[in-house]
Design an enzyme around this catalytic site. Structure first.
Site, short mmCIF file in Angstrom:
data_model
loop_
_atom_site.label_atom_id
_atom_site.label_comp_id
_atom_site.label_asym_id
_atom_site.label_seq_id
_atom_site.Cartn_x
_atom_site.Cartn_y
_atom_site.Cartn_z
N LYS A 277 0.87 -1.17 0.00
CA LYS A 277 0.00 0.00 0.00
C LYS A 277 0.91 1.23 0.00
O LYS A 277 1.94 1.24 0.68
CB LYS A 277 -0.85 -0.03 1.27
CG LYS A 277 -1.64 1.23 1.57
CD LYS A 277 -2.89 1.30 0.76
CE LYS A 277 -3.68 2.58 1.04
NZ LYS A 277 -4.70 2.81 -0.01
N ASN B 79 4.44 6.27 -7.17
CA ASN B 79 3.03 6.41 -7.53
C ASN B 79 2.73 7.86 -7.89
O ASN B 79 2.53 8.69 -7.02
CB ASN B 79 2.18 5.92 -6.35
CG ASN B 79 0.68 6.05 -6.61
OD1 ASN B 79 0.27 6.50 -7.68
ND2 ASN B 79 -0.11 5.66 -5.63
N CYS C 75 -2.20 8.33 -8.69
CA CYS C 75 -3.37 8.13 -7.86
C CYS C 75 -4.42 9.19 -8.19
O CYS C 75 -4.14 10.38 -8.11
CB CYS C 75 -3.02 8.20 -6.37
SG CYS C 75 -4.48 8.03 -5.32
N LYS D 77 4.79 4.13 -11.70
CA LYS D 77 3.43 3.66 -11.99
C LYS D 77 2.66 4.75 -12.73
O LYS D 77 2.51 5.87 -12.23
CB LYS D 77 2.71 3.25 -10.71
CG LYS D 77 1.36 2.58 -10.98
CD LYS D 77 0.87 1.82 -9.77
CE LYS D 77 -0.49 1.20 -9.99
NZ LYS D 77 -0.95 0.43 -8.81
N GLY E 132 -7.18 -5.23 -14.40
CA GLY E 132 -8.24 -6.16 -14.78
C GLY E 132 -7.87 -7.62 -14.80
O GLY E 132 -8.53 -8.41 -15.48
#
Lengths: 250, 306
Positions: free
Chosen positions: B45, B127, B130, B165, B245
Site C-alpha cells: 500500500k 506512484n 493516484c 506507476k 483487470g
C-alpha cells in the site's frame, strides 16, 4: 482464521418478503464462527458481473453449516437469493470481530435485516432477550424454529406486534431493568439505540454495515469514522462500542 | 532457474505475479489465507511522508464488472511503516516493492532516503498516478516534464530500482513513459486506476464521498492491455509491469503477450483471495501447453499479422 471454500447450499426457504434463509455446508467456516462475525460470498460461476462478493452476517454456525438470511436489496443479493438447494457458493470467513461475550443478561435489538447476526447471538447466549422491529408484517422473518427467553416484536404500521419502532421497545425495556445491548440495523436506528443506552447508562455494542471490497482489512474501503479516527468495518468491526462511533459523520 | 522465474530489470522474481499496491496492505490479512512466499512479490500500500487518514466515506462503489475506490492513500506514514511493517516484510519470502507518493518533490526525496538503506526492499514504485489525492497524483503523472524531473531528482538518492506507476488518464502514455525512462526509471508499471464517477440519481449525490474515484476490475482490462502494448511498442527495451483487470490466468498472460515482463494482480484478489496463486499456476500450464521454455518468453510474444 478465515478460510475461502466452496460450499453447497443444503437448505433454502423464504422467511419474509424478499428474504430467504439459506444453509451452506462449510464446516471450516462454521467451526470457529462467533455471533457478529460475517462471511463474504459470491457465485462460483466464472463471471465478473457483479464483481465483488457480498458480506452477510452469520445467522447460525452449527453442524458444520453456515446459515445466512439474505434480503434482496440489489442485483448481487438478487443473484444469491436465486441459488437453489444443491447449488454452490464461494464463502470466505469467518470475518470480523463479533460481539463480546456478555457477562450476564443482554438485550438484542434488531432493526430489519439486522436480525441476522442477533439470531446467532440469541442461540449462543440463551439468556438473551430479543427485540425485533420491521416496517410491517410481510417483512417479519419467520422465527417459528427459534426459541427465546423473551421476545418482543414491533412494526411501524402495527400489522404485527406493537405499533412502534424497535427503539421504543428498547427504551421501555431499559426502563424496566437496565441490561447491556447488542444492536444491528440501519444506521439511524443504531444511533438512536446508542443514545437510549447512554441515557440508561448501559453498555451498547453495534454491528455496522458498509459496502465492502476485500472483507479482510486490506483495502480500507469500508471506513467508519470513530473517536479514534477511521476504522475498518470489516476488520476492526463490524461490532463497535457505540460510544466510539462518530454518528452521522463521514 | 525455474521456468517461472522472470526479471524486471535487475529485480529477479521467482514468478511473474506480484500483488498490486492498495489491494493487499503489506500482506498481513491475506497472509492468513495463503503462504506469501509463493508470490512473485508484494507491492505495498502506498506510503507517504506523514500519516494520512484517507478520504471521507463512502469510499467504494461497485460498477459493471469493476469497482470505484477512493481510499485517498490512507496510511500510517513512513515512520510507522518502517517501524511496524518492514519487520513483517523482511520475512515474507518474496520480492518487496514499496510504493511511495508525495505532495511535493521533497516528500518523494525524503521517502527514498528513508527506504534506501532497508535491505529487504527490492524496488521502489513511484506512484504518480493516484486519482484520489489533490496533489502529487494525477497532477504529476500527466505531465511529462514533472515525471522526468521527479525521477531524475530521485535517481541519485538510491541504487534501488525505481519503478514508475503510470496513469491511463494521460493523453499519451508513451510520452510519459519515455519521460520516466529519461529521468532514470528502471521499469514502468501500467496502469493505475482510471478516473471515474457514479451518481445516485434518486438522491442526486455522487456515490463516492470524494466525488471522483479510481476504476478497477475486469472492466479496465482492455484499456490496460492497450496501454501496455503502446508502452512496449514505444520502449521495447524497458521492462513493463502490467496491471489492470487481471481476474484469471489468461488475463495475466495477455498482459505479458502485450509486452509485460511481470504483472500485478489488484482488485481481482477481493473476489478471489487465492487469485495470485491461480494465475501463477495458469502461467506454468500455459508455458507447458504452448512450449514456452519459460515465462519470460511470453513477454511481447504477441503475433501481429499483416
Amino acid at each position: 482464521m478465515p478460510v475461502d471454500v466452496v460450499g453447497k447450499v443444503t437448505e433454502k426457504r423464504l422467511v419474509a418478503r424478499d428474504t430467504i434463509r439459506i444453509a451452506i455446508d462449510a464446516p471450516e467456516v462454521a467451526k470457529d464462527a462467533r455471533p457478529g462475525q460475517f462471511v463474504m460470498i459470491c457465485n462460483t460461476v466464472p463471471t465478473f458481473d457483479p464483481f465483488l462478493r457480498r458480506p452477510f452476517a452469520i445467522t447460525g454456525a452449527e453442524w458444520g453449516r453456515i446459515e445466512l438470511i439474505i434480503r434482496v436489496v440489489g442485483w448481487g443479493s438478487a443473484l444469491l437469493a436465486n441459488l437453489s438447494e444443491g447449488g454452490e457458493v464461494r464463502i470466505l470467513g469467518p470475518l470480523g470481530n463479533g460481539f463480546p461475550d456478555p457477562k450476564g443478561g443482554v438485550i438484542l435489538a434488531a432493526g430489519g435485516i439486522g436480525i441476522a447476526p442477533l439470531l446467532f447471538a440469541s442461540r449462543r447466549w440463551p439468556s438473551a432477550e430479543l427485540l425485533y422491529g420491521e416496517p410491517s408484517l410481510d417483512w417479519v422473518c419467520d422465527l417459528s424454529r427459534e426459541k427465546f427467553c423473551h421476545f418482543e416484536l414491533s412494526t411501524d404500521d402495527g400489522s404485527a406486534g406493537e405499533k412502534c419502532n424497535v427503539v421504543k421497545l428498547l427504551r421501555k425495556r431499559l426502563a424496566a431493568s437496565p441490561l447491556p445491548v447488542f444492536a444491528c440495523g440501519p444506521e439511524p436506528m443504531l444511533e438512536a439505540v446508542a443514545k437510549a443506552c447512554k441515557r440508561a447508562k448501559v453498555d451498547c455494542f453495534v454491528s455496522l454495515e458498509e459496502h465492502m471490497a476485500c472483507g479482510v482489512g486490506a483495502c480500507q474501503g469500508c471506513a467508519v469514522l470513530t473517536k479514534d479516527g477511521y476504522k475498518r468495518v470489516c476488520k476492526d468491526g463490524p461490532v463497535f462500542d457505540a460510544r466510539k462511533i462518530e454518528w452521522g459523520k463521514r | 532457474m525455474s521456468k517461472l522465474a522472470v526479471s524486471v530489470g535487475s529485480v529477479r522474481l521467482k514468478n511473474p505475479v506480484l500483488v498490486a499496491s492498495g489491494c493487499f496492505g503489506v500482506g498481513r490479512e491475506y497472509g492468513e489465507l495463503f503462504d506469501l512466499s509463493l508470490l512473485g512479490g508484494i507491492v505495498t500500500k502506498t506510503v507517504t511522508r506523514e500519516p494520512r487518514a484517507g478520504n471521507p466515506a463512502p469510499r467504494l462503489w461497485e460498477t459493471p464488472s469493476g469497482m470505484l475506490n477512493s481510499i485517498g492513500l490512507a496510511n500510517p506514514g513512513i515512520e510507522v511503516f518502517i517501524e511496524k511493517e518492514i519487520p513483517f516484510l523482511n520475512d515474507v519470502g518474496c520480492a518487496v516493492v514499496v510504493s511511495i507518493a508525495g505532495k511535493v518533490f521533497e516528500d518523494f526525496e525524503e521517502l527514498v532516503r528513508r527506504l534506501d538503506p532497508i535491505e529487504c526492499i527490492d524496488a521502489i514504485e513511484i506512484n504518480v498516478s493516484c486519482p484520489n489525492v489533490k496533489e502529487g497524483g494525477l497532477a504529476f503523472g500527466t505531465s511529462p516534464e514533472t515525471v522526468e524531473s521527479l525521477v531524475a531528482t530521485l535517481r541519485p538518492l538510491t541504487a534501488k530500482p525505481l519503478w514508475v506507476k503510470l496513469t491511463p488518464d494521460a493523453t499519451d502514455i508513451a510520452l510519459i513513459g519515455r519521460s520516466a525512462v529519461n529521468g532514470g526509471a528502471d521499469a514502468l508499471c501500467a496502469i493505475n486506476t482510471l478516473t471515474g464517477m457514479e451518481i445516485d440519481v434518486g438522491r442526486r449525490v455522487p456515490r463516492i464521498g470524494n466525488i471522483f474515484a479510481g476504476l478497477s476490475g475486469p472492466a479496465i482490462r482492455p484499456v490496460a492491455l492497450a496501454k501496455v502494448f503502446t508502452l512496449h511498442s514505444a520502449l521495447p527495451d524497458i521492462p513493463i509491469v502490467g496491471i489492470g483487470g487481471i481476474s484469471e490466468a489468461g488475463d495475466a498472460i495477455a498482459h505479458m503477450l502485450a509486452g509485460a515482463s511481470a504483472v500485478q494482480v489488484g482488485s481481482g484478489i477481493f473476489r478471489s483471495p487465492h487469485l495470485p496463486l491461480e494465475v501463477i499456476r495458469g502461467i506454468a500450464e500455459y508455458c507447458e501447453f504452448f512450449d514456452f521454455a519459460g515465462a519470460r518468453d511470453i513477454t511481447g510474444a504477441l503475433i501481429i499479422e499483416g
